[in-house]
Design an enzyme around this catalytic site. Structure first.
Site, PDB file in Angstrom:
ATOM      1  CE  LYS A   1    -191.812 -15.412 -36.628  1.00  0.00           C
ATOM      2  NZ  LYS A   1    -191.480 -16.508 -37.550  1.00  0.00           N
ATOM      3  CG  ASN A   2    -190.108 -18.888 -34.480  1.00  0.00           C
ATOM      4  OD1 ASN A   2    -190.802 -18.347 -35.346  1.00  0.00           O
ATOM      5  ND2 ASN A   2    -188.796 -18.762 -34.429  1.00  0.00           N
TER       6      ASN A   2
ATOM      7  NE  ARG B   1    -186.893 -22.900 -44.005  1.00  0.00           N
ATOM      8  CZ  ARG B   1    -186.367 -23.714 -44.878  1.00  0.00           C
ATOM      9  NH1 ARG B   1    -186.341 -23.399 -46.139  1.00  0.00           N
ATOM     10  NH2 ARG B   1    -185.852 -24.858 -44.504  1.00  0.00           N
TER      11      ARG B   1
ATOM     12  CB  CYS C   1    -185.585 -17.249 -47.378  1.00  0.00           C
ATOM     13  SG  CYS C   1    -184.654 -17.113 -45.900  1.00  0.00           S
TER      14      CYS C   1
ATOM     15  NE  ARG D   1    -184.428 -20.462 -43.122  1.00  0.00           N
ATOM     16  CZ  ARG D   1    -185.248 -19.679 -42.421  1.00  0.00           C
ATOM     17  NH1 ARG D   1    -185.548 -18.495 -42.854  1.00  0.00           N
ATOM     18  NH2 ARG D   1    -185.754 -20.085 -41.291  1.00  0.00           N
TER      19      ARG D   1
ATOM     20  CE  LYS E   1    -176.745 -27.258 -40.523  1.00  0.00           C
ATOM     21  NZ  LYS E   1    -176.462 -26.636 -41.794  1.00  0.00           N
ATOM     22  CB  VAL E   2    -179.392 -29.023 -34.302  1.00  0.00           C
ATOM     23  CG1 VAL E   2    -180.627 -28.528 -33.556  1.00  0.00           C
ATOM     24  CG2 VAL E   2    -178.549 -29.905 -33.407  1.00  0.00           C
ATOM     25  CB  SER E   3    -183.152 -29.003 -38.727  1.00  0.00           C
ATOM     26  OG  SER E   3    -184.358 -28.472 -39.263  1.00  0.00           O
ATOM     27  CB  VAL E   4    -186.020 -25.297 -35.354  1.00  0.00           C
ATOM     28  CG1 VAL E   4    -187.407 -24.977 -34.818  1.00  0.00           C
ATOM     29  CG2 VAL E   4    -184.942 -24.821 -34.386  1.00  0.00           C
TER      30      VAL E   4
ATOM     31  CG  ASP F   1    -184.565 -16.350 -34.950  1.00  0.00           C
ATOM     32  OD1 ASP F   1    -183.955 -16.417 -36.026  1.00  0.00           O
ATOM     33  OD2 ASP F   1    -185.595 -17.026 -34.714  1.00  0.00           O
TER      34      ASP F   1
ATOM     35  CB  ILE G   1    -177.744 -20.812 -37.522  1.00  0.00           C
ATOM     36  CG1 ILE G   1    -177.340 -20.933 -36.050  1.00  0.00           C
ATOM     37  CG2 ILE G   1    -178.954 -21.676 -37.859  1.00  0.00           C
ATOM     38  CD1 ILE G   1    -177.245 -22.307 -35.483  1.00  0.00           C
TER      39      ILE G   1
ATOM     40  NE  ARG H   1    -192.378 -13.115 -42.238  1.00  0.00           N
ATOM     41  CZ  ARG H   1    -191.211 -13.743 -42.243  1.00  0.00           C
ATOM     42  NH1 ARG H   1    -190.171 -13.207 -42.825  1.00  0.00           N
ATOM     43  NH2 ARG H   1    -191.078 -14.917 -41.676  1.00  0.00           N
TER      44      ARG H   1
HETATM   45  C1  UD1 Z   1    -186.378 -21.979 -37.244  1.00  0.00           C
HETATM   46  C2  UD1 Z   1    -187.005 -20.674 -36.842  1.00  0.00           C
HETATM   47  C3  UD1 Z   1    -186.087 -19.515 -37.203  1.00  0.00           C
HETATM   48  C4  UD1 Z   1    -184.716 -19.728 -36.590  1.00  0.00           C
HETATM   49  C5  UD1 Z   1    -184.159 -21.106 -36.945  1.00  0.00           C
HETATM   50  C6  UD1 Z   1    -182.869 -21.442 -36.215  1.00  0.00           C
HETATM   51  C7  UD1 Z   1    -189.407 -20.921 -36.926  1.00  0.00           C
HETATM   52  C8  UD1 Z   1    -190.686 -20.592 -37.636  1.00  0.00           C
HETATM   53  N1  UD1 Z   1    -188.287 -20.522 -37.525  1.00  0.00           N
HETATM   54  O1  UD1 Z   1    -186.205 -21.950 -38.655  1.00  0.00           O
HETATM   55  O2  UD1 Z   1    -186.676 -18.311 -36.679  1.00  0.00           O
HETATM   56  O3  UD1 Z   1    -183.836 -18.745 -37.094  1.00  0.00           O
HETATM   57  O4  UD1 Z   1    -185.121 -22.123 -36.592  1.00  0.00           O
HETATM   58  O5  UD1 Z   1    -183.038 -21.329 -34.849  1.00  0.00           O
HETATM   59  O6  UD1 Z   1    -189.407 -21.527 -35.877  1.00  0.00           O
HETATM   60  N2  UD1 Z   1    -181.029 -27.138 -42.576  1.00  0.00           N
HETATM   61  C9  UD1 Z   1    -180.588 -28.078 -43.480  1.00  0.00           C
HETATM   62  N3  UD1 Z   1    -181.488 -28.991 -43.952  1.00  0.00           N
HETATM   63  C10 UD1 Z   1    -182.794 -29.012 -43.550  1.00  0.00           C
HETATM   64  C11 UD1 Z   1    -183.234 -28.041 -42.613  1.00  0.00           C
HETATM   65  C12 UD1 Z   1    -182.317 -27.123 -42.140  1.00  0.00           C
HETATM   66  O7  UD1 Z   1    -179.422 -28.091 -43.857  1.00  0.00           O
HETATM   67  O8  UD1 Z   1    -183.555 -29.850 -44.012  1.00  0.00           O
HETATM   68  C13 UD1 Z   1    -180.079 -26.137 -42.062  1.00  0.00           C
HETATM   69  C14 UD1 Z   1    -180.487 -24.700 -42.354  1.00  0.00           C
HETATM   70  O9  UD1 Z   1    -180.085 -24.290 -43.631  1.00  0.00           O
HETATM   71  C15 UD1 Z   1    -179.764 -23.945 -41.252  1.00  0.00           C
HETATM   72  C16 UD1 Z   1    -179.835 -24.928 -40.072  1.00  0.00           C
HETATM   73  O10 UD1 Z   1    -180.079 -26.209 -40.636  1.00  0.00           O
HETATM   74  O11 UD1 Z   1    -178.418 -23.755 -41.596  1.00  0.00           O
HETATM   75  C17 UD1 Z   1    -180.895 -24.612 -39.054  1.00  0.00           C
HETATM   76  O12 UD1 Z   1    -182.137 -24.451 -39.715  1.00  0.00           O
HETATM   77  P1  UD1 Z   1    -183.522 -24.817 -38.988  1.00  0.00           P
HETATM   78  O13 UD1 Z   1    -183.271 -25.038 -37.531  1.00  0.00           O
HETATM   79  O14 UD1 Z   1    -184.176 -25.899 -39.753  1.00  0.00           O
HETATM   80  O15 UD1 Z   1    -184.338 -23.457 -39.173  1.00  0.00           O
HETATM   81  P2  UD1 Z   1    -185.879 -23.310 -39.453  1.00  0.00           P
HETATM   82  O16 UD1 Z   1    -186.633 -24.415 -38.812  1.00  0.00           O
HETATM   83  O17 UD1 Z   1    -186.112 -23.017 -40.891  1.00  0.00           O
END
Ligand code: UD1
Length: 430
Positions: free
Chosen positions: A22-23, A102, A126, A131, A171-174, A316, A338, A408
């Site tokens: 899915k992701n 999201r 959420c 987030r 910070k690492v963000s997917v 996850d 996370i 979902r």
């Molecule tokens: C994606 C995945 C989700 C998974 C998550 C972490 C998809 C569709 N979703 O979600 O299933 O649980 O990665 O592996 O792929 N953050 C900030 N600022 C930002 C963005 C994120 O502070 O602008 C923080 C978030 O609050 C969280 C952390 O960074 O604490 C990681 O979030 P992120 O990796 O961005 O998660 P998603 O991409 O939303």
């Protein structure tokens, strides 16, 4: 509203086919906005989130044709999506849609890159935490996007197009990595993303962008160097297997006992989770075409873990591992680093007899000898599947309400489990 009924106690044996991730499917579908040519995606899972994103993309003007037949019980290849964004007729992603999923916020980068403007609703809160999207916005600003927030929408403009730059994420963000990577694909010149997320789904999108003509160095690492192109071509790409679905079924087998092949699974994508599973006493081995998981009679050993970005233990899979160790022979400690509120499953697991103490970001799980079936409530996607795992171990009947959360992200869950001997049925009412 559908519910899932589980009568616990059956061991699992056989083969479970793993669906496309899915992701990865979601950002790959979004990448279709980057070209006026056709992007063909194979192995797309049939999920509520995929269908919702399809509606959002159609709203932007993407033409979507679907083929690929449901296959047999074991050899299962998902659907094939042909996406063509020849004319983007609408650069607004409305609140009604983005607030339901999201990941649809990730259309922002591709829309600004291609159309030089976009109006995308903020995703809002959420169940698992606040987030925010600050990292997405600072990343896109670094590429030259002018951003304003008004009425709950991000209003973006880049009258002269985006220009490559250095983006160092604090910070690492997917999601932010996906957004900036896709925007950089059409930006002028080179973009360097430092501290990029290394999740396999990012690599899958980067591989697809490469097929579309973008030059990307460092795929799979935390430093991505992207040479943007003025125009991208179409491509054919197959979605990688879902590592979260893989881990979920692997933990389910360890919970229920039995011996199952997870067909099409890729162990390298969830090594930390599989290593943790081995520590609980389950047998985990790579076999031709997948992964074999077995537990026959051995006690479940407790574990200590904390969630981390890839390659660490994935957030996850945190709820699912917690469900497994509710029956461990001793105390387990799970720290969630996370998402701060990702413990909605704790109260529901307690209804089945689990003994879990929460202190801030840390859960201490005291293993109990038996769980007993009860009605429970699914609260979010991964939490709800942890209740399925607990239900497989529990004595008697567990009824899971609000299973739309499961739909979902898990394709044909009850069918995949019941083919392996679980007593799981969907109860449809009304
Ligand atoms: C994606 C995945 C989700 C998974 C998550 C972490 C998809 C569709 N979703 O979600 O299933 O649980 O990665 O592996 O792929 N953050 C900030 N600022 C930002 C963005 C994120 O502070 O602008 C923080 C978030 O609050 C969280 C952390 O960074 O604490 C990681 O979030 P992120 O990796 O961005 O998660 P998603 O991409 O939303």
């Amino acid at each position: 509203m559908d519910r899932i009924k589980i009568t616990g106690g059956n061991k699992l044996s056989g083969t479970i086919p793993i669906s496309g991730a899915k992701n990865a499917a979601l950002p790959l579908m979004i990448a279709s906005l980057l070209t006026d040519d056709r992007l063909t995606l194979k192995n797309v899972p049939n999920l509520a989130d995929v269908n919702l994103l399809a509606r959002i993309l159609r709203n932007h003007g993407v033409d979507l044709a679907v083929d690929g037949k449901r296959a047999g019980p074991v050899a299962y290849l998902g659907e094939t999506f042909h996406l063509t964004a020849r004319d983007i007729v609408d650069t607004t992603a409305p609140y009604e849609m983005v607030s339901r999923m999201r990941a649809s916020f990730w259309v922002l980068g591709p829309l600004i890159a291609r159309m030089r403007k976009a109006r995308v609703s903020l995703p809002g809160g959420c169940a698992i935490g606040t987030r925010p999207v600050d990292l997405h916005l600072t990343g896109l600003k670094a590429l030259g996007a002018e951003l304003d927030i008004d009425g709950g929408y991000v209003l973006a403009r880049a009258p002269n197009g985006l220009v490559g730059n250095r983006v160092t994420f604090p910070k690492v963000s997917v999601g932010a990595t996906h957004n900036v990577l896709m925007a950089a694909a059409l930006a002028k010149g080179e973009t360097l993303i430092e501290n990029a997320a290394r999740e396999p789904e990012i690599g899958d999108v980067a591989e697809c962008l490469t097929k579309m003509g973008v030059e990307i160095e460092g795929i799979g690492t935390s430093t991505l160097r992207i040479q943007g192109k003025p125009r991208l071509e179409g491509a054919i790409h197959s979605v990688l297997p879902d590592r979260i679905e893989t881990g979920t079924f692997a933990f389910a087998v360890a919970a229920a006992g039995g011996d199952v092949i997870l067909q099409g699974a890729c162990g390298r994508h969830l090594q930390a989770a599989l290593d943790t599973l081995s520590r609980t006493g389950a047998t985990v081995e790579t076999v031709e075409g997948g992964i074999r998981v077995a537990r026959n009679g051995a006690e479940i050993s407790p574990v200590t873990l904390e969630t981390q970005p890839f390659p660490g233990f994935p957030t996850d899979l945190q709820a699912q591992m917690m469900a497994l160790v509710t029956r461990a022979d001793g105390n387990s400690v799970i720290r969630e680093t996370i998402f701060e509120n990702r413990f909605m499953h704790v109260q529901e697991l307690a209804r089945l007899g689990a003994d879990i103490q929460l202190h801030g970001d840390t859960a201490t799980i005291k293993g109990v000898k038996t769980l007993r079936g009860a009605p429970v409530m699914a609260t979010d996607l991964r939490a709800s599947v942890s209740l399925v795992i607990a239900g497989l171990m529990a004595d008697g009947e567990t009824m899971i309400n609000r299973v739309y959360h499961l739909d979902r992200g898990f394709e044909r869950l009850e069918e995949k489990l019941s083919r392996c001997g679980a007593d799981v049925t969907r109860v449809t009412e009304g």
